[in-house]
Design an enzyme around this catalytic site. Structure first.
Site, short mmCIF file in Angstrom:
data_model
loop_
_atom_site.label_atom_id
_atom_site.label_comp_id
_atom_site.label_asym_id
_atom_site.label_seq_id
_atom_site.Cartn_x
_atom_site.Cartn_y
_atom_site.Cartn_z
N ARG A 119 -3.85 10.14 3.35
CA ARG A 119 -2.70 11.00 3.67
C ARG A 119 -1.77 11.13 2.47
NH1 ARG A 119 -0.27 13.74 7.44
NH2 ARG A 119 1.98 13.71 7.66
N LYS B 129 0.84 -1.20 0.00
CA LYS B 129 0.00 0.00 0.00
C LYS B 129 0.87 1.25 0.00
CE LYS B 129 -1.76 2.03 3.92
NZ LYS B 129 -1.60 3.47 3.98
N ASN B 130 1.86 1.32 0.91
CA ASN B 130 2.61 2.58 1.06
C ASN B 130 3.61 2.84 -0.05
OD1 ASN B 130 1.06 3.22 3.23
ND2 ASN B 130 2.53 2.55 4.77
N ARG C 287 -9.13 0.27 3.38
CA ARG C 287 -8.15 1.23 2.82
C ARG C 287 -6.82 0.55 2.55
NH1 ARG C 287 -6.42 5.49 6.42
NH2 ARG C 287 -4.92 5.68 4.74
N CYS D 272 -4.92 8.41 8.78
CA CYS D 272 -5.20 7.90 10.13
C CYS D 272 -4.87 8.97 11.18
CB CYS D 272 -4.34 6.66 10.40
SG CYS D 272 -4.67 5.32 9.27
N ILE E 278 7.38 6.56 17.16
CA ILE E 278 7.18 7.33 15.92
C ILE E 278 6.03 8.32 16.05
CG2 ILE E 278 6.83 7.19 13.42
CD1 ILE E 278 9.41 5.79 14.37
N ARG F 194 0.66 14.97 13.02
CA ARG F 194 1.11 14.60 11.66
C ARG F 194 1.30 15.84 10.76
NH1 ARG F 194 -1.65 9.25 9.40
NH2 ARG F 194 0.44 8.91 8.54
N PRO F 195 2.16 16.75 11.19
CA PRO F 195 2.42 17.95 10.35
C PRO F 195 3.14 17.56 9.06
CG PRO F 195 3.99 17.83 12.14
CD PRO F 195 3.01 16.73 12.39
N ILE F 196 3.25 18.54 8.14
CA ILE F 196 4.03 18.29 6.92
C ILE F 196 5.10 19.37 6.76
CG2 ILE F 196 2.17 17.05 5.72
CD1 ILE F 196 1.69 19.61 4.08
N ASP F 197 5.56 19.90 7.90
CA ASP F 197 6.56 21.00 7.84
C ASP F 197 7.86 20.58 7.17
OD1 ASP F 197 6.65 19.30 10.10
OD2 ASP F 197 7.92 20.68 11.20
N ASP G 205 3.70 0.51 12.00
CA ASP G 205 2.44 0.03 11.41
C ASP G 205 2.09 -1.39 11.83
OD1 ASP G 205 2.91 1.80 8.25
OD2 ASP G 205 2.21 2.43 10.22
#
Ligand code: EPZ
Length: 420
Positions: free
Chosen positions: A93, A22-23, A397, A117, A327, A122-125, A305
């Site tokens: 995501r 999936k990832n 998903r 999820c 994590i 869960r920032p994206i900085d 995961d």
């Protein structure tokens, strides 16, 4: 409403074939937007996240056609749209990978902040810092990230933490940056290597993927090509843990055993018998599971995961075990529902502790996210009596036809429709 109904305590026996990762798939599909040609992507898992990303690609003008259920032909030569629909972006995501792909190819991207999820903030900085280092301007307006660049220039980028998403997103954009880009403290997960291999197949020049330093030499454009996605290490691990908790004997096939080393070591430590070949692993559960300590870490450490699934197994061990989530800051939300099935887990900060010897008994529970759902299924498979699981869409998903696969291993598991 759909529910999964499990009548537990059947030891799982037999073999199953693992689907595409999936990832990896959710990174490679948006990366295909950066190609200017036709890509054929094989071994795609038949899961909701893939369907949602294909819909997002089509909304931007990509021509997508499934040649068969797991092979997609995508033509992105005529893509005009640089804007992703808010609804489509919120579904997963991984929609944030369209930022790197659109910025790289078109120097212009309007992508809404992603969904995914609920595991904490869960920032994206780190992603945005990387794009800025390549020369992009970035503003956020009404929940949309707007990226613009005259041109992208190679840069030396150091990630504060080896973020999977930031590593992949910056790598995709850097493919088109003039000169050389290095990403230091890069994540090393197998799906990062898979995405780099896909991009190289269609004309990129990426080296070092899978190590802490990735080097990308910029190219003016990408072409088309064919690529096969790697098997899913998390799906593989989920079935390995299910075999262990039911005292079964299961062979997972079409996998890359090396990707499973951290879990294989832990299952052996707990007393399972594990044998492996070129593309398979056999797990024979132990009648008495030994306790152990698990700490999640970036690859090649124990994957976050598989944390919920492993916590469920540790509840069945004969003694006290601990599991530490390093994590994400909120990845124990599943424990409330797991306790309804009989789990005894106490959370102390980043660590969860169980005294083991838990007897799981069936109950009605609801999955709060993808891997939490997997943990509930695993508990239901070894619980006495019937377990009814809601929130099935979370499982769909990321797990292809999971109730069919578990049924083929002897589980008494069905999917039903109910009004409430
Ligand atoms: C990817 O999420 C996966 N999702 C997750 O899988 C997986 O748990 C995670 O990597 C870790 O392996 C996809 O690949 C679609 P990160 P991602 O960036 O990219 C912080 C599943 O179940 N961070 O490696 O979001 C972040 O908050 C899903 O398949 C920042 O602070 O993970 C987290 O604490 C769940 N700023 C840590 O880094 C950033 O800009 C690791 O996150 C980015 C991340």
């Amino acid at each position: 409403m759909e529910y999964i109904v499990i009548n537990g305590q059947n030891p799982l026996k037999g073999s199953i074939s693992i689907s595409g990762a999936k990832n990896a798939a959710v990174a490679i599909l948006p990366a295909a937007i950066a190609s200017g040609g036709v890509c054929v992507i094989d071994n795609l898992p038949q899961i909701e996240d893939v369907c949602n990303l294909v819909a997002a690609m089509e909304s931007m003008g990509a021509k997508c056609k499934f040649e068969n259920p797991d092979t997609l032909v995508v033509d992105t030569s005529k893509i005009t749209g640089h804007t992703l629909d808010d609804k489509l972006a919120k579904n997963t995501r991984a929609s944030y990978y369209f930022m790197g792909a659109l910025l790289g190819r078109f120097k212009y991207a309007d992508v809404p902040l992603p969904g995914g999820c609920d595991l904490g903030s869960r920032p994206i900085d780190y992603h945005l810092k990387g794009f800025a280092a390549l020369g992009a301007t970035c503003i956020q307006e009404h929940g949309v990230v707007k990226l613009r660049a005259e041109k992208l220039r190679g840069a030396n980028i150091y990630l504060d933490c080896p973020s999977v998403g930031a590593t992949i997103n910056i790598m995709i954009a850097a493919v088109f940056a003039e000169g050389t880009t290095t990403i230091e403290n890069a994540a090393k997960e197998p799906h990062i290597v898979d995405t780099a291999n896909f991009l190289n197949k269609i004309g990129a020049k990426i080296g070092g993927a899978g190590t802490g330093t990735i080097r990308i030499v910029g190219v003016p454009a990408l072409g088309g090509g064919e690529y096969t996605v790697i098997p899913d290490p998390i799906e593989t691990g989920t079935y390995m843990i299910a075999a262990a908790i039911t005292g079964g004997d299961v062979t997972v096939e079409n996998i890359i055993p090396k990707h499973m080393d951290s879990l294989t070591a832990k299952l052996r430590e707990m007393g399972c018998t594990i044998s492996e070949g070129g593309d398979w692993i056999r797990v024979q559960g132990a009648s008495a599971l030994r306790p152990c300590e698990v700490k999640t870490a970036y690859y090649p450490g124990f994957p976050t995961d598989l944390q919920p699934q492993m916590a469920t197994l540790l509840c069945r061990a004969q003694g006290t075990s601990t599991i530490t989530e390093n994590i994400f800051e909120h990845r124990y939300r599943y424990i409330g529902e797991l306790k309804r099935l009989g789990a005894q887990l106490k959370v102390e900060g980043r660590m969860a502790v169980t005294k083991g010897f838990c007897e799981f008994t069936g109950a009605r529970v609801i999955a709060s996210d993808l891997r939490a759902g997997a943990a509930l299924v695993i508990a239901g498979l070894c619980a006495k009596g019937q377990t009814v699981i809601g929130g099935v869409s979370h499982l769909d998903r990321g797990y292809e036809r999971f109730e069919e696969k578990f049924r083929s291993l002897g589980a008494d598991i069905t999917r039903i429709q109910r009004d409430s």
